[in-house]
Design a protein around this motif. Structure first.
Motif, PDB file in Angstrom:
ATOM      1  N   LEU A   1      10.125   4.827   4.650  1.00 26.21           N
ATOM      2  CA  LEU A   1      10.315   4.766   3.198  1.00 26.21           C
ATOM      3  C   LEU A   1      10.214   6.166   2.611  1.00 26.21           C
ATOM      4  O   LEU A   1       9.427   6.989   3.081  1.00 26.21           O
ATOM      5  CB  LEU A   1       9.250   3.882   2.544  1.00 26.21           C
ATOM      6  CG  LEU A   1       9.184   2.413   2.947  1.00 26.21           C
ATOM      7  CD1 LEU A   1       8.014   1.732   2.240  1.00 26.21           C
ATOM      8  CD2 LEU A   1      10.489   1.694   2.628  1.00 26.21           C
ATOM      9  N   GLU A   2      11.008   6.424   1.562  1.00 28.95           N
ATOM     10  CA  GLU A   2      10.973   7.716   0.873  1.00 28.95           C
ATOM     11  C   GLU A   2      10.843   7.493  -0.624  1.00 28.95           C
ATOM     12  O   GLU A   2      11.496   6.622  -1.202  1.00 28.95           O
ATOM     13  CB  GLU A   2      12.240   8.513   1.168  1.00 28.95           C
ATOM     14  CG  GLU A   2      12.264   9.885   0.511  1.00 28.95           C
ATOM     15  CD  GLU A   2      13.509  10.662   0.895  1.00 28.95           C
ATOM     16  OE1 GLU A   2      13.390  11.582   1.723  1.00 28.95           O
ATOM     17  OE2 GLU A   2      14.607  10.334   0.386  1.00 28.95           O
ATOM     18  N   ARG A   3      10.015   8.318  -1.260  1.00 26.95           N
ATOM     19  CA  ARG A   3       9.854   8.275  -2.705  1.00 26.95           C
ATOM     20  C   ARG A   3      11.072   8.925  -3.360  1.00 26.95           C
ATOM     21  O   ARG A   3      11.389  10.083  -3.102  1.00 26.95           O
ATOM     22  CB  ARG A   3       8.589   9.039  -3.096  1.00 26.95           C
ATOM     23  CG  ARG A   3       8.280   9.092  -4.585  1.00 26.95           C
ATOM     24  CD  ARG A   3       7.017   9.926  -4.788  1.00 26.95           C
ATOM     25  NE  ARG A   3       6.548   9.892  -6.167  1.00 26.95           N
ATOM     26  CZ  ARG A   3       6.906  10.772  -7.093  1.00 26.95           C
ATOM     27  NH1 ARG A   3       7.751  11.748  -6.782  1.00 26.95           N
ATOM     28  NH2 ARG A   3       6.422  10.678  -8.308  1.00 26.95           N
ATOM     29  N   ARG A   4      11.755   8.148  -4.212  1.00 27.06           N
ATOM     30  CA  ARG A   4      12.929   8.669  -4.910  1.00 27.06           C
ATOM     31  C   ARG A   4      12.930   8.182  -6.347  1.00 27.06           C
ATOM     32  O   ARG A   4      12.437   7.093  -6.647  1.00 27.06           O
ATOM     33  CB  ARG A   4      14.234   8.208  -4.244  1.00 27.06           C
ATOM     34  CG  ARG A   4      14.535   8.845  -2.909  1.00 27.06           C
ATOM     35  CD  ARG A   4      15.895   8.386  -2.418  1.00 27.06           C
ATOM     36  NE  ARG A   4      16.227   8.934  -1.111  1.00 27.06           N
ATOM     37  CZ  ARG A   4      17.317   8.628  -0.430  1.00 27.06           C
ATOM     38  NH1 ARG A   4      18.194   7.764  -0.947  1.00 27.06           N
ATOM     39  NH2 ARG A   4      17.543   9.163   0.749  1.00 27.06           N
TER      40      ARG A   4
ATOM     41  N   ALA B   1       2.231  10.728  -1.341  1.00 22.48           N
ATOM     42  CA  ALA B   1       3.047  10.990  -0.153  1.00 22.48           C
ATOM     43  C   ALA B   1       4.508  10.983  -0.578  1.00 22.48           C
ATOM     44  O   ALA B   1       4.858  10.464  -1.644  1.00 22.48           O
ATOM     45  CB  ALA B   1       2.795   9.940   0.920  1.00 22.48           C
ATOM     46  N   THR B   2       5.340  11.580   0.269  1.00 25.73           N
ATOM     47  CA  THR B   2       6.781  11.618   0.011  1.00 25.73           C
ATOM     48  C   THR B   2       7.541  10.647   0.901  1.00 25.73           C
ATOM     49  O   THR B   2       8.468   9.975   0.454  1.00 25.73           O
ATOM     50  CB  THR B   2       7.319  13.039   0.235  1.00 25.73           C
ATOM     51  OG1 THR B   2       6.634  13.933  -0.638  1.00 25.73           O
ATOM     52  CG2 THR B   2       8.816  13.114  -0.054  1.00 25.73           C
TER      53      THR B   2
ATOM     54  N   VAL C   1       0.835  -1.201   0.000  1.00 25.22           N
ATOM     55  CA  VAL C   1       0.000   0.000   0.000  1.00 25.22           C
ATOM     56  C   VAL C   1       0.873   1.256   0.000  1.00 25.22           C
ATOM     57  O   VAL C   1       0.655   2.189  -0.786  1.00 25.22           O
ATOM     58  CB  VAL C   1      -0.945  -0.001   1.215  1.00 25.22           C
ATOM     59  CG1 VAL C   1      -1.699   1.327   1.302  1.00 25.22           C
ATOM     60  CG2 VAL C   1      -1.927  -1.160   1.141  1.00 25.22           C
ATOM     61  N   ALA C   2       1.870   1.285   0.889  1.00 24.35           N
ATOM     62  CA  ALA C   2       2.749   2.458   0.974  1.00 24.35           C
ATOM     63  C   ALA C   2       3.492   2.678  -0.334  1.00 24.35           C
ATOM     64  O   ALA C   2       3.600   3.818  -0.820  1.00 24.35           O
ATOM     65  CB  ALA C   2       3.742   2.283   2.121  1.00 24.35           C
ATOM     66  N   ASP C   3       4.002   1.602  -0.914  1.00 23.65           N
ATOM     67  CA  ASP C   3       4.744   1.715  -2.175  1.00 23.65           C
ATOM     68  C   ASP C   3       3.862   2.298  -3.276  1.00 23.65           C
ATOM     69  O   ASP C   3       4.290   3.182  -4.034  1.00 23.65           O
ATOM     70  CB  ASP C   3       5.271   0.335  -2.570  1.00 23.65           C
ATOM     71  CG  ASP C   3       6.109   0.355  -3.835  1.00 23.65           C
ATOM     72  OD1 ASP C   3       7.065   1.156  -3.900  1.00 23.65           O
ATOM     73  OD2 ASP C   3       5.798  -0.415  -4.753  1.00 23.65           O
ATOM     74  N   SER C   4       2.633   1.833  -3.353  1.00 18.93           N
ATOM     75  CA  SER C   4       1.718   2.341  -4.379  1.00 18.93           C
ATOM     76  C   SER C   4       1.429   3.828  -4.180  1.00 18.93           C
ATOM     77  O   SER C   4       1.411   4.607  -5.139  1.00 18.93           O
ATOM     78  CB  SER C   4       0.402   1.551  -4.345  1.00 18.93           C
ATOM     79  OG  SER C   4       0.616   0.208  -4.713  1.00 18.93           O
ATOM     80  N   MET C   5       1.211   4.232  -2.923  1.00 21.40           N
ATOM     81  CA  MET C   5       0.895   5.625  -2.637  1.00 21.40           C
ATOM     82  C   MET C   5       2.104   6.536  -2.870  1.00 21.40           C
ATOM     83  O   MET C   5       1.965   7.649  -3.383  1.00 21.40           O
ATOM     84  CB  MET C   5       0.371   5.766  -1.215  1.00 21.40           C
ATOM     85  CG  MET C   5      -0.980   5.093  -1.011  1.00 21.40           C
ATOM     86  SD  MET C   5      -1.634   5.291   0.669  1.00 21.40           S
ATOM     87  CE  MET C   5      -2.067   7.032   0.672  1.00 21.40           C
ATOM     88  N   LEU C   6       3.272   6.059  -2.499  1.00 24.77           N
ATOM     89  CA  LEU C   6       4.479   6.854  -2.721  1.00 24.77           C
ATOM     90  C   LEU C   6       4.752   7.014  -4.210  1.00 24.77           C
ATOM     91  O   LEU C   6       5.025   8.127  -4.689  1.00 24.77           O
ATOM     92  CB  LEU C   6       5.677   6.203  -2.026  1.00 24.77           C
ATOM     93  CG  LEU C   6       5.688   6.267  -0.492  1.00 24.77           C
ATOM     94  CD1 LEU C   6       6.794   5.374   0.058  1.00 24.77           C
ATOM     95  CD2 LEU C   6       5.879   7.693   0.002  1.00 24.77           C
TER      96      LEU C   6
END
Length: 326
Positions: A167-170, A132-133, A122-127
């Motif tokens: 986790l951070e979106r990069r 989210a960042t 879920v977090a990976d998809s949203m990032l």
């Protein structure tokens, strides 16, 4: 394409350590019986004043410290748990408030022992979608409160605790092989509700109006677990085109040492490349993978750039796997 990169890990365990001998003093069991069948030596049990949110907040704070970030840098909080503090609001909202975060989404993910892998998905998809960042993904349980302490077949198996990751979106750097870049490379999730009766809790607010107790058909769960876990691990490898030999570490759900060993054999991986904490933590459900991950990061086994295979199966049945380059 953006990728979810691991910045830090953290964990929390209750102070009370309960050994097999402690349980043998009140149940018809023994240290030898428990070790032989499960690999468990001890587990941590939360006292009456400690809640799931307490453990989750402590683990989250440790992960933020490891990432070198203040809580205000987080704009998504997910808590994977089967033992929320309240029917509502979500435990994630309570953690968010305690950390001094406000505004971003915060919610729980209920997939029992697979909950942390589901929450990663879920977090990976949203990032990656730009919603989210930075995310806190937490697995936290006070599973001891679901146990029938007269049932030796289940009471000896579980413990309490919490683990967390930031986790951070990069955007991955330009590279000849994007699989070499850090972050989540692949996630696969499954469920099959036809097997609910093999592993479930016999109560809830929408049915009995009670919390209920855990019930499990151990032999059937074992058989399904080994097959499903090996299969989903191959799925994430096939998605990335990576061979099993590329895996530096497997970080499995810590349900039972026999399941962990049987799955490793089915994958053709030596136990020297498997992170095992079940002997000290027992089965902490959604908390078990992040607890094991944090332990291996902090003792230096798991290092930046290594490829980790995370896998879990839980009641429902639910199961899933993720490939993460740390």
């Amino acid at each position: 394409m953006p990728r979810s990169v691991l910045l830090g890990t953290g964990s929390a365990l209750p102070a009370t350590r309960v050994t097999n001998d402690d349980l043998a003093a009140r149940l018809d069991t023994s240290d030898a019986w428990i070790r032989e069948r499960t690999g468990i030596v001890a587990r941590r049990i939360a006292d009456a004043s400690t809640t799931t949110a307490d453990l989750a907040t402590e683990a989250a704070a440790a992960a933020l410290a490891a990432a070198g970030l203040p809580p205000q840098a987080i704009d998504l909080v997910l808590v994977a748990t089967a033992t929320p503090d309240l029917t509502f609001p979500a435990t994630a909202v309570r953690v968010q408030a305690r950390l001094g975060i406000a505004g971003g989404p915060a919610f729980d993910v209920a997939a029992v022992c697979s909950g942390f892998v589901y929450a990663l998905g879920v977090a990976d998809s949203m990032l990656r979608a730009g919603q989210a960042t930075r995310a806190l993904v937490i697995g936290a349980e006070t599973f001891s409160r679901l146990l029938d302490w007269e049932d030796r077949s289940t009471a000896v198996l579980f413990g309490d605790g919490a683990g967390a990751v930031v986790l951070e979106r990069r955007d991955p750097p330009e590279a000849d092989d994007v699989r070499a870049a850090r972050g989540l490379l692949a996630i696969r999730l499954h469920a099959d509700g036809r097997h609910e009766g093999l592993l479930h809790v016999d109560g809830g607010p929408g049915s009995t109006g009670t919390v209920g107790k855990l019930r499990m058909a151990g032999r059937e769960v074992f058989r399904h677990a080994v097959h499903n876990l090996a299969s989903v691990c191959h799925e994430v490898l096939e998605e990335t085109g990576l061979p099993i030999a590329a895996i530096d570490w497997v970080v499995p759900h810590q349900a039972n040492l026999r399941i962990i060993e049987a799955t490793a054999r089915k994958l053709g991986l030596p136990m020297e490349r498997v992170v095992v904490t079940v002997h000290e933590h027992a089965n902490t459900s959604a908390a078990s993978i992040p607890l094991a991950l944090d332990a291996a990061v902090r003792d230096g086994r798991i290092r930046e750039g290594q490829l980790c295979l995370l896998e879990a199966m839980g009641g429902g049945f639910t199961w899933g796997a993720a490939l993460l380059r740390v």
